[in-house]
Design a protein around this motif. Structure first.
Motif, PDB file in Angstrom:
ATOM      1  N   ALA A   1       0.856  -1.195   0.000  1.00  0.00           N
ATOM      2  CA  ALA A   1       0.000   0.000   0.000  1.00  0.00           C
ATOM      3  C   ALA A   1       0.885   1.235   0.000  1.00  0.00           C
ATOM      4  O   ALA A   1       1.693   1.423   0.922  1.00  0.00           O
ATOM      5  N   TYR A   2       0.748   2.037  -1.055  1.00  0.00           N
ATOM      6  CA  TYR A   2       1.463   3.325  -1.092  1.00  0.00           C
ATOM      7  C   TYR A   2       0.573   4.383  -0.465  1.00  0.00           C
ATOM      8  O   TYR A   2      -0.489   4.700  -0.993  1.00  0.00           O
ATOM      9  N   GLU A   3       1.025   4.889   0.676  1.00  0.00           N
ATOM     10  CA  GLU A   3       0.253   5.890   1.394  1.00  0.00           C
ATOM     11  C   GLU A   3       1.151   7.072   1.752  1.00  0.00           C
ATOM     12  O   GLU A   3       1.874   7.020   2.762  1.00  0.00           O
ATOM     13  N   PRO A   4       1.102   8.146   0.952  1.00  0.00           N
ATOM     14  CA  PRO A   4       1.887   9.323   1.325  1.00  0.00           C
ATOM     15  C   PRO A   4       1.388   9.822   2.697  1.00  0.00           C
ATOM     16  O   PRO A   4       0.183   9.994   2.882  1.00  0.00           O
ATOM     17  N   VAL A   5       2.308  10.003   3.634  1.00  0.00           N
ATOM     18  CA  VAL A   5       1.908  10.345   5.004  1.00  0.00           C
ATOM     19  C   VAL A   5       1.092  11.645   5.022  1.00  0.00           C
ATOM     20  O   VAL A   5       0.104  11.766   5.744  1.00  0.00           O
TER      21      VAL A   5
ATOM     22  N   GLU B   1       4.245  -9.630 -10.768  1.00  0.00           N
ATOM     23  CA  GLU B   1       3.167  -9.031 -11.555  1.00  0.00           C
ATOM     24  C   GLU B   1       1.807  -9.223 -10.900  1.00  0.00           C
ATOM     25  O   GLU B   1       0.871  -8.500 -11.188  1.00  0.00           O
ATOM     26  N   GLY B   2       1.724 -10.211 -10.018  1.00  0.00           N
ATOM     27  CA  GLY B   2       0.446 -10.484  -9.369  1.00  0.00           C
ATOM     28  C   GLY B   2       0.258  -9.758  -8.048  1.00  0.00           C
ATOM     29  O   GLY B   2      -0.836  -9.778  -7.478  1.00  0.00           O
ATOM     30  N   VAL B   3       1.314  -9.115  -7.540  1.00  0.00           N
ATOM     31  CA  VAL B   3       1.200  -8.410  -6.245  1.00  0.00           C
ATOM     32  C   VAL B   3       0.372  -7.141  -6.444  1.00  0.00           C
ATOM     33  O   VAL B   3       0.664  -6.334  -7.326  1.00  0.00           O
ATOM     34  N   ARG B   4      -0.648  -6.985  -5.625  1.00  0.00           N
ATOM     35  CA  ARG B   4      -1.477  -5.793  -5.765  1.00  0.00           C
ATOM     36  C   ARG B   4      -0.843  -4.613  -5.049  1.00  0.00           C
ATOM     37  O   ARG B   4      -0.320  -4.752  -3.948  1.00  0.00           O
ATOM     38  N   ILE B   5      -0.894  -3.468  -5.711  1.00  0.00           N
ATOM     39  CA  ILE B   5      -0.367  -2.230  -5.134  1.00  0.00           C
ATOM     40  C   ILE B   5      -1.561  -1.290  -4.930  1.00  0.00           C
ATOM     41  O   ILE B   5      -2.187  -0.851  -5.898  1.00  0.00           O
ATOM     42  N   LEU B   6      -1.864  -1.017  -3.666  1.00  0.00           N
ATOM     43  CA  LEU B   6      -3.005  -0.156  -3.341  1.00  0.00           C
ATOM     44  C   LEU B   6      -2.528   1.283  -3.172  1.00  0.00           C
ATOM     45  O   LEU B   6      -1.415   1.524  -2.707  1.00  0.00           O
ATOM     46  N   TYR B   7      -3.403   2.215  -3.516  1.00  0.00           N
ATOM     47  CA  TYR B   7      -3.152   3.605  -3.143  1.00  0.00           C
ATOM     48  C   TYR B   7      -3.975   3.896  -1.887  1.00  0.00           C
ATOM     49  O   TYR B   7      -5.148   3.506  -1.801  1.00  0.00           O
TER      50      TYR B   7
ATOM     51  N   ASN C   1      -1.093   0.485 -12.561  1.00  0.00           N
ATOM     52  CA  ASN C   1      -0.468  -0.127 -11.376  1.00  0.00           C
ATOM     53  C   ASN C   1      -1.130   0.258 -10.063  1.00  0.00           C
ATOM     54  O   ASN C   1      -0.577   0.013  -8.987  1.00  0.00           O
ATOM     55  N   VAL C   2      -2.299   0.871 -10.126  1.00  0.00           N
ATOM     56  CA  VAL C   2      -3.121   1.046  -8.916  1.00  0.00           C
ATOM     57  C   VAL C   2      -4.167  -0.069  -8.952  1.00  0.00           C
ATOM     58  O   VAL C   2      -5.034  -0.080  -9.820  1.00  0.00           O
ATOM     59  N   ASP C   3      -4.026  -0.998  -8.002  1.00  0.00           N
ATOM     60  CA  ASP C   3      -4.858  -2.203  -8.026  1.00  0.00           C
ATOM     61  C   ASP C   3      -5.893  -2.203  -6.919  1.00  0.00           C
ATOM     62  O   ASP C   3      -6.368  -3.256  -6.490  1.00  0.00           O
ATOM     63  N   GLY C   4      -6.229  -1.008  -6.446  1.00  0.00           N
ATOM     64  CA  GLY C   4      -7.224  -0.905  -5.393  1.00  0.00           C
ATOM     65  C   GLY C   4      -6.846   0.193  -4.420  1.00  0.00           C
ATOM     66  O   GLY C   4      -5.925   0.981  -4.689  1.00  0.00           O
ATOM     67  N   ALA C   5      -7.562   0.225  -3.297  1.00  0.00           N
ATOM     68  CA  ALA C   5      -7.383   1.318  -2.339  1.00  0.00           C
ATOM     69  C   ALA C   5      -7.297   0.794  -0.920  1.00  0.00           C
ATOM     70  O   ALA C   5      -7.904  -0.223  -0.578  1.00  0.00           O
ATOM     71  N   LEU C   6      -6.518   1.516  -0.097  1.00  0.00           N
ATOM     72  CA  LEU C   6      -6.566   1.318   1.350  1.00  0.00           C
ATOM     73  C   LEU C   6      -7.221   2.580   1.906  1.00  0.00           C
ATOM     74  O   LEU C   6      -6.698   3.686   1.754  1.00  0.00           O
TER      75      LEU C   6
END
Ligand code: PGA
Length: 253
Positions: free
Chosen positions: A167-171, A206-212, A229-234
């Motif tokens: 999960a990419y989460e800019p602080v 390639e199968g790892v999901r990257i959430l924003y 490459n945004v595969d969903g949300a947190l």
């Protein structure tokens, strides 16, 4: 982009919610109809005291439940802590590790996050590893370097697509109503995918999901979820109400 990545919309309730909040899971279940269920995974991460009841409320709805943290060990003299095995025992299928609030409030470092992610894997659950830069780091042009360092330090060797979500989460975007531009999100997520290729290896990266994550709302979800490459949300704040959370998940209809 391979078709193998099924979007994941995950809710992080943080330290919010009492038993009354479990009714929201009922509301989410109603909106999580067969059409949407066929397209995405939905996960709710309530505080630990609600986990068992949340797992029961979610039974048969297609909604999975997860936790927000765990200890790196299985059991023992660690007062107040909870292990990944214990979370699995009460119905969790995923555990968020390395959230910036844990890194800040509890001084968790990349190596701690990696140990926790390894514990999650040992318990056969999915680790949602959080990374993201602070406002100062972004303004200093260090975003990619910071996120790369966090990935290298936090992701266990031998992680699999089923066992790992990033999960990419800019602080600076968490709980502030601020979000990066879609170009900035695309840049960071593209770098994460390239880094995963090295860290996780062929056949899995390639199968790892990257959430924003960070101020995702029904009003901005479509734009953010459309980024490559945004595969969903947190989702934090907007996951507490079924209507908001399902408004976000509904962009995948
Ligand atoms: P937010 O939080 O959606 O309230 O910004 C996201 C998170 O911290 O996971």
């Amino acid at each position: 982009m391979p078709a193998v990545r099924r979007p994941l919309v995950a809710g992080n309730w943080k330290m919010n919610g009492s038993r009354a909040a479990l009714a929201e899971i009922g509301g989410m279940a109603q909106a999580f109809d067969a059409g949407l269920r066929s397209k995405i995974d939905l996960l709710v991460c309530p505080p630990v005291p609600l986990l068992w009841a949340a797992a029961k409320a979610a039974l048969g709805t297609g909604i999975a439940v997860g936790a927000q943290d765990c200890h790196a060990r299985t059991s023992g003299a660690h007062t107040g802590d909870v292990s990944a095995e214990m979370l699995a025992d009460v119905g969790a299928t995923a555990v968020i590790v390395g959230h910036s609030e844990r890194r800040a409030d509890h001084g968790e470092k990349d190596q701690d996050v990696r140990a926790k992610a390894e514990a999650v894997r040992r318990a056969a659950l999915t680790a949602i590893v959080c990374v993201g830069e602070t406002r100062d780091e972004r303004e200093a042009g260090k975003t990619l370097a910071v996120v790369r360092r966090q990935l290298r330090g936090s992701i266990p060797e031998g992680s699999t697509a089923a066992g790992l979500v990033v999960a990419y989460e800019p602080v600076w975007a968490i709980g502030t109503g601020l979000t990066p531009t879609v170009a900035d999100v695309a840049e960071v997520h593209g770098m994460i995918r390239a880094e995963l290729r090295k860290l996780v290896g062929k056949g899995e990266f390639e199968g790892v999901r990257i959430l924003y994550g960070g101020s995702v709302k029904p009003s901005n979800a479509a734009e953010l979820m459309a980024v490559e490459n945004v595969d969903g949300a947190l989702v934090g704040g907007a996951s507490l109400k079924a209507s908001d959370f399902m408004g976000i998940a509904g962009v995948y209809r």
